[in-house]
Every structure is written in C-alpha cells, then in structure tokens.
Design a protein around this motif. Structure first.
Motif, PDB file in Angstrom:
ATOM      1  N   ASP A   1      18.007  -5.806  67.012  1.00 51.02           N
ATOM      2  CA  ASP A   1      16.826  -5.993  67.835  1.00 51.02           C
ATOM      3  C   ASP A   1      16.962  -5.079  69.051  1.00 51.02           C
ATOM      4  O   ASP A   1      17.920  -5.184  69.826  1.00 51.02           O
ATOM      5  N   THR A   2      16.009  -4.191  69.216  1.00 52.53           N
ATOM      6  CA  THR A   2      16.087  -3.182  70.262  1.00 52.53           C
ATOM      7  C   THR A   2      14.692  -2.976  70.847  1.00 52.53           C
ATOM      8  O   THR A   2      13.820  -3.846  70.700  1.00 52.53           O
ATOM      9  N   GLN A   3      14.466  -1.864  71.499  1.00 54.86           N
ATOM     10  CA  GLN A   3      13.120  -1.541  71.965  1.00 54.86           C
ATOM     11  C   GLN A   3      12.907  -0.041  71.883  1.00 54.86           C
ATOM     12  O   GLN A   3      13.853   0.744  71.903  1.00 54.86           O
ATOM     13  N   CYS A   4      11.650   0.324  71.762  1.00 54.22           N
ATOM     14  CA  CYS A   4      11.275   1.718  71.553  1.00 54.22           C
ATOM     15  C   CYS A   4      11.745   2.583  72.727  1.00 54.22           C
ATOM     16  O   CYS A   4      11.616   2.175  73.885  1.00 54.22           O
ATOM     17  N   PRO A   5      12.260   3.775  72.473  1.00 54.07           N
ATOM     18  CA  PRO A   5      12.738   4.634  73.559  1.00 54.07           C
ATOM     19  C   PRO A   5      11.654   5.486  74.200  1.00 54.07           C
ATOM     20  O   PRO A   5      11.949   6.266  75.110  1.00 54.07           O
ATOM     21  N   PHE A   6      10.432   5.362  73.727  1.00 46.77           N
ATOM     22  CA  PHE A   6       9.412   6.318  74.138  1.00 46.77           C
ATOM     23  C   PHE A   6       8.575   5.823  75.324  1.00 46.77           C
ATOM     24  O   PHE A   6       9.067   5.814  76.437  1.00 46.77           O
ATOM     25  N   CYS A   7       7.359   5.413  75.139  1.00 49.83           N
ATOM     26  CA  CYS A   7       6.457   5.235  76.290  1.00 49.83           C
ATOM     27  C   CYS A   7       6.798   4.012  77.128  1.00 49.83           C
ATOM     28  O   CYS A   7       7.709   3.248  76.837  1.00 49.83           O
TER      29      CYS A   7
ATOM     30  N   LEU B   1      -0.535  11.847  70.048  1.00 54.02           N
ATOM     31  CA  LEU B   1       0.020  10.574  69.605  1.00 54.02           C
ATOM     32  C   LEU B   1       1.430  10.680  69.044  1.00 54.02           C
ATOM     33  O   LEU B   1       2.288   9.844  69.312  1.00 54.02           O
ATOM     34  N   SER B   2       1.718  11.699  68.264  1.00 56.85           N
ATOM     35  CA  SER B   2       2.960  11.722  67.496  1.00 56.85           C
ATOM     36  C   SER B   2       4.144  12.306  68.248  1.00 56.85           C
ATOM     37  O   SER B   2       5.271  12.282  67.723  1.00 56.85           O
ATOM     38  N   HIS B   3       3.941  12.816  69.469  1.00 56.07           N
ATOM     39  CA  HIS B   3       5.073  13.424  70.177  1.00 56.07           C
ATOM     40  C   HIS B   3       5.256  12.815  71.562  1.00 56.07           C
ATOM     41  O   HIS B   3       4.372  12.159  72.110  1.00 56.07           O
ATOM     42  N   TYR B   4       6.442  13.067  72.113  1.00 56.57           N
ATOM     43  CA  TYR B   4       6.859  12.498  73.390  1.00 56.57           C
ATOM     44  C   TYR B   4       7.504  13.592  74.229  1.00 56.57           C
ATOM     45  O   TYR B   4       8.377  14.333  73.745  1.00 56.57           O
TER      46      TYR B   4
END
Length: 705
Positions: free
Chosen positions: A15-21, A599-602
């Motif tokens: 269980d983790t969390q998204c590294p992006f937004c 949408l697809s990039h960070y």
C-alpha cells in the motif's frame, strides 16, 4: 504495507501512494509471482479509498510502478572519467564529492557551492537538504524547482492572508459551492482524480467558469469559458471587481469586519474601464459582466488558480487580484467557500515549507527574521549567525552558474537543464561548471552532464511524508528492498555530512527520526507540524497542518473561519494595475506561446517516459495552433515546425486545432533536447516571487521542409 517482502523476485503487495501530482492518491500495488515457464512478473493496481481521491486513480497512477521496474534505473554510482560516465563504488563517488566541496569552499568560499532541490522530494528529504546546505556546507545558495510551480500563489497567499496553504478549504467543499472559478488550471489533465468533485458540484447546481486561452478538457465542463489572451489575468480580475462594485455584489460586513485596505482598492477600481479591460483581455464585455455577476450572486463559491495565472512576471499580483475578488464577496472561511492554488508537484506544498527555498527555514519561517533564525539555530544546535542569509531563486542560481560564481552544484530530484526558462543558457552554464553532482533514479538530461551521478531509491522503496494540495500531511511507508546499490536521498546527505565532519548534526538512521526533528523545527511556525507523528498518520490516514498539538487536531481543514493569520486577524486588499504581458508580439515574433502539461506525462518526463504505457500515449512533443494561424504560416497538420524567440528555438510536430486562440500557440513542457519548449521561454522574473514568465513568450513559427 507489504505482506511478503522476501525479495523483489517474489510476489508482494504494498500500500503506497502515487509519486506524481499533488492529489497523492493511495495505491495498492500487487506484484504477481511469474507463472511456471515464464520470467516476466505482472502487476495489479487498484486505488485505496482516501479523503482526497476517494479511491480513484488516473492513468499515471495506474502505471507509476513501470518506471520503478524499468531497466533504465540507475543501480550504481557513476563518475566521469575521460569525459565519460563510468560505474564506480560509493566510496569513490562520495570521496570525489567531499574532496571537491572542501576544495571549492577553501578556495572560493562556501557560497561557491549551490544546491538545487525538487518539489517531489519527501518532507524529510527537503528539510534535510536545506539543513545540509546551511550547516554541512555553509552555503546560502539553495533553491528548488518548486520556484517554477507555486511561488506566485504562495507569496500572494502570505501577503493577503498571512499564510500560504494550497487550499483554504477542503476538497469536500467543492460540491457545496454554487459557483466555481477555475483560472488557468486544467484539472482534467493535471489532477484528473479531482474531476468528480466538480461534476458533483454541477449536479448540485453549481455554475462553473473557466479562464483559459485553450478549450481544454476542463473547459468542456464550463458554463462560461473566458478564452483570455495569455498574460492578461490581472486585468480580467480588475474587470470582474469593477462589475462586483457597480452591481453592489460586495459583502460589506465581511469587508468591514475582516479586511484592511478596501478603500484603496475602491479608489483604484473607479478608474477601471470595462471596455479597456475587454480589449486588453480579448473578451466580450458582456461575458466578463456575466461571469462576475454569477460569482457575486452565488451563495457559496470557490476560486482556484494554477500555473496559467501564476507563471507570469506579474503572477504574484495577478493572484492577489483574484484574492481581492474572494475577499470582496466574503467567500472564504465557511463551507463551500474558499480559495485554492492547485499544486502541480507531488510534494509541491510540503516541499516549500521546510527550508529548501532560498529565503526560508523550516515551518515556513523567514531566513531573514532574527527570532526565526534563533529558534531554528537552537533546534540545530548552532549559533544563529552560523546560518547563512538568503540566497537567490532557482533560475538566478543558473545565472550564477553561467557566470562562474557557483562553481559546484548538487542537484537532487530535479532536471534543471529542461525545466528552467532560457534553457540554452542553463545548458551552457552546466556544461562549463567545475563540478556537477546529480542524485536521480535515471540518467536525465542534467545527469548526463554530471561529474558524479548518485542512484537513489524510488517512491516504492523510500519512506517519508508528503503534503497534498489541501495541506494534508500523508505518510508513505514501505519495506521493499532498495534495488542494486541505490540509496535513499536522505541517507546520502547524512553520509556526506559525516564525511565533511558534520556528523553530529545529521545522526539520522530513519526517515521518522528526521521527521521528528522537522516537527520540532517547525513548531510555532506558520507551517506547524509539531502535533503530527508517524503513529498519528498511520492511525488517521492524514492530518492537516497547522497542527500544533499532539492531542486531537484542532483544525478541520478549513482555514480562516474566525480570523486570518496576520497579527490583527484581518486579510489585506491590494490594488493591482492592469498590464499587458512582459513580451508583446511584434513583426519579428508575432505570436504568443504558452506552455503546460498533458495527461500522460509529469514534469520533464524523466519518470513517465520510462513507463511504456505512458510513453506510448505521448511519444513526442507537439505544438497546438489554430487553423487560420496554420494557413497563414503555411503549416500542415503533423509536420515538423521550428519555433523561435529572442532566446532560442526548438522543433516539434504541429497539431492544428480550433481549441486555441488564433494569436496563441501551446506547447507541453515534458520534453528535453530539440523538443524543449524552454529553449524559447523568457528568463524575466516576477519581482515579488521570482517566478519566470513561462506563459507569454513572443515567438515566430515556420515549417521545416
């Protein structure tokens, strides 16, 4: 937590969390054991219910694990020998860094060393980077890429409210708002898991106003789309304020009881001409009037800004003018009301609170305030005069690199050769710097230029806290083993500090130990984390700051219910002049170029381009232009074009669309090399917050045939 941490070759779930937004959606990632006769593992991804995204994931979150498992991961240190990066031991790599830092400091002084951080670092790493710069190295030169993200909104919030937190309300207030203004924010692509809040608001009868020069996926839900000329947001806010005043849609009681400075604003608005505002912004006067009246008449309302408003050389005052609208109507400090700056980076909020900004100490303290300096010095066990004074902003550091004033640079969690404006100057400076160190997961465009590259752990392997766009502190834990010889960013700083003779200031053996010192260092500051502990975060799933007490949290996430954070408890109005953008198109550069995300990039794509699923959605960069613009410059859809400004030029593929203004071009910001939009962006900075003017570069365009 992991149920089977035996090895990276076996199955597990974590269980983790998204590294992006900045939403920081919670994720359950399952690695399935390969079937007999197969070698390739498969992964299953699902969202975990949480207070922000409510269990939703977007395409980036669904595929975030792919870059972690990429064969492009850096798994051992690299050092440059005979002009080529070659594998090395940690001992060799760290010795090179230590020897260089000691030599440079002795020969040129500690300020000849610079540190450049990132808004995706955990709170612990960001805190430690600031302490490392000032205590281990003694340099004043530290800043980070969040300077290009939240600095305008942050400085505006501090001046207006006395405190900067991304949202003054809660995400759960969005469905309660009867009018929502989205100024310069494309949430549908940048924070897509938040869109259901807005669709729910519309189901409840909310009227949505979008301010954007493009017809984005967010603008598609708008009742009014103000398709503004880039760079004229402050003028639009003046026009809306003029209407609110003339239509008597102000909250006089709120203004009288809870604000200062309205008389000056009222005097300023007397000279505002709505016809002039309409001409300046490229909007019809009637639609400005309708937008203002709708917001003013609504019982509840929330106003959001993001980079479209903020990444301008008047971004600070443009945001302040939108805050004038919020204050004038009294729509703050109560359910369904407030202001929100939509943070871009994963820890864009926490990353700017605890010391990796040039003018800042932990807890959002000022590095120039003597009491703040004395308090943090006591926590750190040093004398206050040992803490260096204020340095300069991120881009100004790149100018000092170019000039040779900064001779060694340590970059952690960032890619400045792509993300900075005037990228050619930045690349030239980094190519001739004496010594460049980069800590990263991949060989980014900046890392390729380094003398030493240090491999760091990814989000699935590194514990720590991050603070989402609401100001909610979240804990990300794991027991997945670090691959190869990768190390946690914070542990690298601790080891370097020991090698520099500063071990007693960096005795940390875990992220939690660092966080406990951060809590103490932030105590009593604007961003007070003292009452937040890892145990509390495990139990509650997240805690809003400010949280001064370890007992039950005394805040429900809503700021300013009774008072603002200034000494007298009142917010401050600030008159703002209407102005044109810093660059006006002319005969040589006849078009205005703006930039943004897809949408697809960070960020600069260092991680997302290593995800096959994400890279396949957006393989190369592009430029949007209107059909009439394309005809004028003899450009066909899908062909390569060159875009030039006074700084430089880049080349991308054309994309003809009627969803953009005829006088405006749009280019995403996620690519480097010849496709890097920042080769042409302006280095001019906002005088208040040092935000570059990314959104309004005057350019020319021609087909490459």
């Amino acid at each position: 937590m992991i149920t089977d941490p035996a090895s990276r070759e076996s199955g597990f779930h974590v269980d983790t969390q998204c590294p992006f937004c900045s939403v920081q959606c919670k994720i359950r990632l399952t690695k399935n054991i390969p079937l007999p006769g197969t070698q390739r593992s498969t992964y299953s991804v699902e969202g975990i219910p949480n207070a922000a995204s409510e269990g939703r994931l977007c395409v980036k979150g669904m595929n975030a694990h792919q870059h972690v498992t990429s064969t492009d991961r850096l798994l051992q240190p690299l050092v440059k020998k005979d002009g080529k990066l070659t594998p090395a031991s940690w001992e060799e790599a760290l010795n090179r860094i230590r020897d260089n830092f000691l030599d440079v400091s002795e020969r040129y002084g500690p300020d000849a060393i610079g540190l450049y951080g990132g808004g995706s670092l955990t709170n612990e790493a960001a805190y430690l980077l600031g302490k490392f710069a000032r205590i281990a190295l003694g340099t004043k030169y530290i800043d980070y890429n969040g300077r290009f993200c939240m600095s305008a909104a942050a400085s505006a919030g501090n001046k207006t409210f006395g405190i900067d937190r991304g949202l003054t309300c809660r995400l759960s207030d969005i469905p309660l708002a009867r009018c929502i203004i989205l100024a310069g924010t494309n949430i549908a692509e940048c924070q897509p898991t938040l869109m259901p809040y807005f669709t729910k608001a519309k189901e409840n009868g909310a009227f949505i106003i979008v301010i954007d020069p493009r017809v984005t996926a967010t603008a598609a839900i708008a009742d009014i789309h103000l398709q503004i000329k880039p760079g004229t947001d402050a003028a639009l806010a003046n026009g809306m304020l003029k209407v609110l005043l003339s239509e008597s849609l102000l909250d006089e009681t709120f203004i009288s009881d809870r604000t200062n400075g309205f008389a000056g604003l009222k005097q300023h608005l007397a000279a505002v001409d709505l016809d002039e505002i309409a001409e300046m912004t490229g909007l019809d006067k009637a639609i400005i009037h309708k937008a203002a009246v709708t917001y003013g008449q609504a019982e509840t309302g929330i106003l959001f800004t993001a980079r479209g408003v903020e990444q301008q050389t008047d971004g600070h005052v443009a945001v302040r003018n939108f805050l004038n609208i919020v204050l004038a109507t009294g729509k703050i400090g109560k359910p369904g009301c407030g202001y929100g700056a939509i943070t871009g980076q994963g820890n864009g909020q926490g990353g700017r609170e605890h010391g990796q900004k040039s003018d800042q100490l932990p807890g959002y303290r000022s590095i120039d305030d003597e009491q703040d300096r004395a308090y943090v010095a006591k926590v750190w066990g040093v004398e206050s005069q040992e803490i260096p004074r204020k340095g300069v902003s991120a881009y100004e550091m790149m100018e000092l690199v170019h000039q040779g004033a900064i001779r060694s640079l340590f970059v952690m969690g960032s890619n400045p050769v792509v993300s900075n404006p005037n990228a050619d100057l930045v690349e030239e400076g980094l190519s001739k710097i004496d010594f460049l160190v980069v800590a990263d997961m991949f060989l980014s465009e900046t890392a390729r230029m380094a003398d030493v590259v240090l491999p760091v752990t990814a989000y699935l392997e590194n514990d720590g806290t991050l603070t989402n766009l609401e100001g909610r502190v979240l804990l990300r834990e794991t027991t997945i083993a670090a691959p190869g010889e990768t190390r946690h960013d914070w542990s690298i700083l601790c080891e370097l500090a020991e090698m520099l003779g500063k071990q007693r200031y960096f005795p940390f053996e875990s992220a939690e130990q660092i966080f406990n010192e951060l809590r103490l260092a932030s105590r009593g500051g604007l961003a007070d984390y003292y009452g937040i502990t890892y145990d509390r975060l495990r139990r509650d799933g997240g805690v809003y700051w400010p949280c001064p007490s370890t007992e039950e949290n005394d805040t429900n996430g809503m700021l300013f219910e009774q008072a603002f954070a200034h000494a007298d408890g009142k917010a401050i109005f600030h008159p703002v002049q209407s102005r044109l953008p810093q660059e006006i198109p002319d005969e040589q550069f006849p078009l205005t170029m703006t930039n943004g995300r897809v949408l697809s990039h960070y960020l600069t794509g260092v991680q997302t381009r290593r995800s096959p699923s994400l890279a396949a959605r957006s393989v190369e960069n592009f430029i949007e232009l209107h059909p009439r613009t394309a005809r004028k410059y003899k450009i066909e859809d899908g062909e390569w074009v060159e875009v030039s400004s006074r700084r430089g030029s880049f080349s991308v593929r054309s994309r003809i669309t009627d969803k953009i203004r005829e006088d405006t071009l749009f280019v995403p910001m996620h690519w480097g090399g010849v496709q890097n939009v920042n080769k042409a962006t302006s280095p001019e900075l906002d005088p208040n917050c040092k935000m570059p003017g990314f959104k309004t570069s005057a350019v020319s365009i021609r087909p490459l045939r």
